[in-house]
Scaffold this motif. Structure first.
Motif, PDB file in Angstrom:
ATOM      1  N   GLY A 143      53.444  40.487  86.097  1.00 42.79           N
ATOM      2  CA  GLY A 143      54.710  41.080  86.689  1.00 42.79           C
ATOM      3  C   GLY A 143      54.282  40.787  88.246  1.00 42.79           C
ATOM      4  N   GLN A 144      53.160  40.444  88.658  1.00 42.25           N
ATOM      5  CA  GLN A 144      52.857  40.432  89.857  1.00 42.25           C
ATOM      6  C   GLN A 144      53.942  39.223  90.713  1.00 42.25           C
ATOM      7  OE1 GLN A 144      50.268  41.726  92.107  1.00 42.25           O
ATOM      8  NE2 GLN A 144      51.672  40.769  93.632  1.00 42.25           N
ATOM      9  N   ARG A 145      54.237  39.997  91.731  1.00 45.70           N
ATOM     10  CA  ARG A 145      55.358  38.979  92.512  1.00 45.70           C
ATOM     11  C   ARG A 145      54.756  38.011  93.803  1.00 45.70           C
ATOM     12  NH1 ARG A 145      59.736  41.944  95.042  1.00 45.70           N
ATOM     13  NH2 ARG A 145      58.050  43.320  95.761  1.00 45.70           N
ATOM     14  N   LEU A 146      55.239  37.012  94.135  1.00 43.61           N
ATOM     15  CA  LEU A 146      54.903  36.231  95.142  1.00 43.61           C
ATOM     16  C   LEU A 146      56.052  35.813  95.755  1.00 43.61           C
ATOM     17  CD1 LEU A 146      52.690  35.304  92.782  1.00 43.61           C
ATOM     18  CD2 LEU A 146      52.199  33.647  94.456  1.00 43.61           C
ATOM     19  N   VAL A 147      56.380  35.947  96.826  1.00 48.02           N
ATOM     20  CA  VAL A 147      57.512  35.719  97.938  1.00 48.02           C
ATOM     21  C   VAL A 147      57.153  34.578  99.076  1.00 48.02           C
ATOM     22  CG1 VAL A 147      59.375  36.526  99.342  1.00 48.02           C
ATOM     23  CG2 VAL A 147      58.493  38.000  97.444  1.00 48.02           C
ATOM     24  N   PHE A 148      57.778  33.442  98.707  1.00 42.53           N
ATOM     25  CA  PHE A 148      57.712  32.324  99.587  1.00 42.53           C
ATOM     26  C   PHE A 148      58.557  32.495 100.642  1.00 42.53           C
ATOM     27  CE2 PHE A 148      55.430  30.916  95.969  1.00 42.53           C
ATOM     28  CZ  PHE A 148      54.332  30.199  96.247  1.00 42.53           C
ATOM     29  N   ARG A 149      58.360  32.705 102.013  1.00 34.25           N
ATOM     30  CA  ARG A 149      59.412  32.774 102.780  1.00 34.25           C
ATOM     31  C   ARG A 149      59.359  31.448 103.892  1.00 34.25           C
ATOM     32  NH1 ARG A 149      58.163  39.059 104.020  1.00 34.25           N
ATOM     33  NH2 ARG A 149      59.542  39.668 102.275  1.00 34.25           N
ATOM     34  N   SER A 150      60.431  30.848 104.391  1.00 26.03           N
ATOM     35  CA  SER A 150      60.312  29.965 105.193  1.00 26.03           C
ATOM     36  C   SER A 150      61.654  29.990 106.075  1.00 26.03           C
ATOM     37  CB  SER A 150      60.255  28.638 104.449  1.00 26.03           C
ATOM     38  OG  SER A 150      61.425  28.272 103.669  1.00 26.03           O
ATOM     39  N   ILE A 151      61.968  28.871 107.039  1.00 24.69           N
ATOM     40  CA  ILE A 151      63.137  28.699 107.768  1.00 24.69           C
ATOM     41  C   ILE A 151      63.429  27.189 107.263  1.00 24.69           C
ATOM     42  CG2 ILE A 151      64.065  28.390 110.019  1.00 24.69           C
ATOM     43  CD1 ILE A 151      63.091  31.235 109.487  1.00 24.69           C
ATOM     44  N   THR A 211      68.000  28.683 108.959  1.00 22.29           N
ATOM     45  CA  THR A 211      68.143  29.854 108.367  1.00 22.29           C
ATOM     46  C   THR A 211      67.005  30.600 107.439  1.00 22.29           C
ATOM     47  OG1 THR A 211      69.621  29.088 106.582  1.00 22.29           O
ATOM     48  CG2 THR A 211      70.827  29.931 108.646  1.00 22.29           C
ATOM     49  N   PRO A 212      66.693  31.732 107.203  1.00 25.15           N
ATOM     50  CA  PRO A 212      65.641  31.918 106.328  1.00 25.15           C
ATOM     51  C   PRO A 212      66.103  31.573 105.027  1.00 25.15           C
ATOM     52  CG  PRO A 212      66.605  33.901 107.689  1.00 25.15           C
ATOM     53  CD  PRO A 212      67.428  32.953 107.996  1.00 25.15           C
ATOM     54  N   LEU A 213      65.181  31.493 104.284  1.00 28.52           N
ATOM     55  CA  LEU A 213      64.964  31.310 102.805  1.00 28.52           C
ATOM     56  C   LEU A 213      63.943  31.945 102.190  1.00 28.52           C
ATOM     57  CD1 LEU A 213      65.097  27.232 102.608  1.00 28.52           C
ATOM     58  CD2 LEU A 213      67.005  28.783 102.116  1.00 28.52           C
ATOM     59  N   GLU A 214      64.099  32.621 100.960  1.00 27.24           N
ATOM     60  CA  GLU A 214      63.268  33.401 100.369  1.00 27.24           C
ATOM     61  C   GLU A 214      62.944  32.971  98.871  1.00 27.24           C
ATOM     62  OE1 GLU A 214      63.104  37.474 100.793  1.00 27.24           O
ATOM     63  OE2 GLU A 214      62.734  37.243 102.762  1.00 27.24           O
ATOM     64  N   ASP A 215      62.016  32.601  98.421  1.00 28.77           N
ATOM     65  CA  ASP A 215      61.879  32.391  96.659  1.00 28.77           C
ATOM     66  C   ASP A 215      60.717  33.186  96.119  1.00 28.77           C
ATOM     67  OD1 ASP A 215      63.259  29.797  96.177  1.00 28.77           O
ATOM     68  OD2 ASP A 215      62.093  28.931  97.718  1.00 28.77           O
ATOM     69  N   ALA A 247      56.973  24.601 113.821  1.00 28.90           N
ATOM     70  CA  ALA A 247      58.058  23.866 114.748  1.00 28.90           C
ATOM     71  C   ALA A 247      58.892  23.761 113.490  1.00 28.90           C
ATOM     72  CB  ALA A 247      57.796  22.655 115.584  1.00 28.90           C
ATOM     73  N   LEU A 248      58.303  23.513 112.281  1.00 30.90           N
ATOM     74  CA  LEU A 248      59.382  23.016 111.175  1.00 30.90           C
ATOM     75  C   LEU A 248      58.957  23.787 109.985  1.00 30.90           C
ATOM     76  CD1 LEU A 248      61.559  21.148 110.173  1.00 30.90           C
ATOM     77  CD2 LEU A 248      59.640  19.507 109.839  1.00 30.90           C
ATOM     78  N   GLY A 249      59.662  24.804 109.398  1.00 32.03           N
ATOM     79  CA  GLY A 249      59.447  25.339 108.132  1.00 32.03           C
ATOM     80  C   GLY A 249      58.833  26.997 108.300  1.00 32.03           C
TER      81      GLY A 249
END
Length: 172
Positions: free
Chosen positions: A46-54, A60-64, A124-126
């Motif tokens: 059940g451990q969560r990992l959240v990938f955040r990027s632009i 705009t922000p993205l989260e997986d 600059a990218l991501g």
């Protein structure tokens, strides 16, 4: 006077208990760069990992959000603030779409990653970040800009601590 006999079951039970503790199988998150692990730690189910990027086009922000379960990484939720330029616009077959401004939440879908290959951008990218609760956030775009990371869950022993591997530090 009472005579106590040696009971071999008690030391045997203690020995088995200690061996079971150190050999109990647990999931371990392994993050590799060019085939070399640089982060390896035990994670609970059940451990969560959240990938955040632009997003590179929409800015705009993205989260997986992924969850460790059954020795695999499962796609739990994807959050976006835009739906143009290749971003999802509807729920997957076994998922739901929920609009809670400013985020669009796409949950479910039964996506399994074993392993997950993740391309890291730059400042600059991501601007890629990884958040592993409760440890906090890591700036992947500073640690390994432009690199391909491999995330996988392996089975290991509870009694062995792997953070980080001996003689290995996070990439620069």
């Amino acid at each position: 006077m009472r005579c106590y006999r040696f009971r071999p079951a008690i030391p045997f039970f203690l020995l088995c208990s200690i061996a079971a503790f150190f050999c109990w199988p647990v999931d371990q998150l392994v993050v590799s760069l060019r085939g070399t692990p640089f982060l390896w730690r035990s994670v609970p189910p059940g451990q969560r990992l959240v990938f955040r990027s632009i997003h590179s086009v929409q800015k705009t922000p993205l989260e997986d959000e992924l969850v460790v379960s059954g020795g695999r990484l499962w796609g739990w939720e994807e959050r976006t603030q835009s739906h143009n330029a290749g971003l999802p616009t509807e729920a997957p077959r076994n998922g739901t779409f929920l609009m809670v401004p400013p985020w669009m939440h796409i949950r479910g879908g039964r996506r399994v990653f074993a392993p997950l290959h993740y391309r890291v951008g730059t400042d600059a990218l991501g601007v890629n970040r990884l958040w592993i609760p409760p440890e906090g956030e890591r700036d992947l775009y500073r640690l390994c800009p432009g690199q391909l990371l491999t995330f996988q869950v392996l089975r290991g022993c509870l009694g062995i601590r792997w953070t980080p591997l001996r003689g290995q530090e996070e990439p620069k």
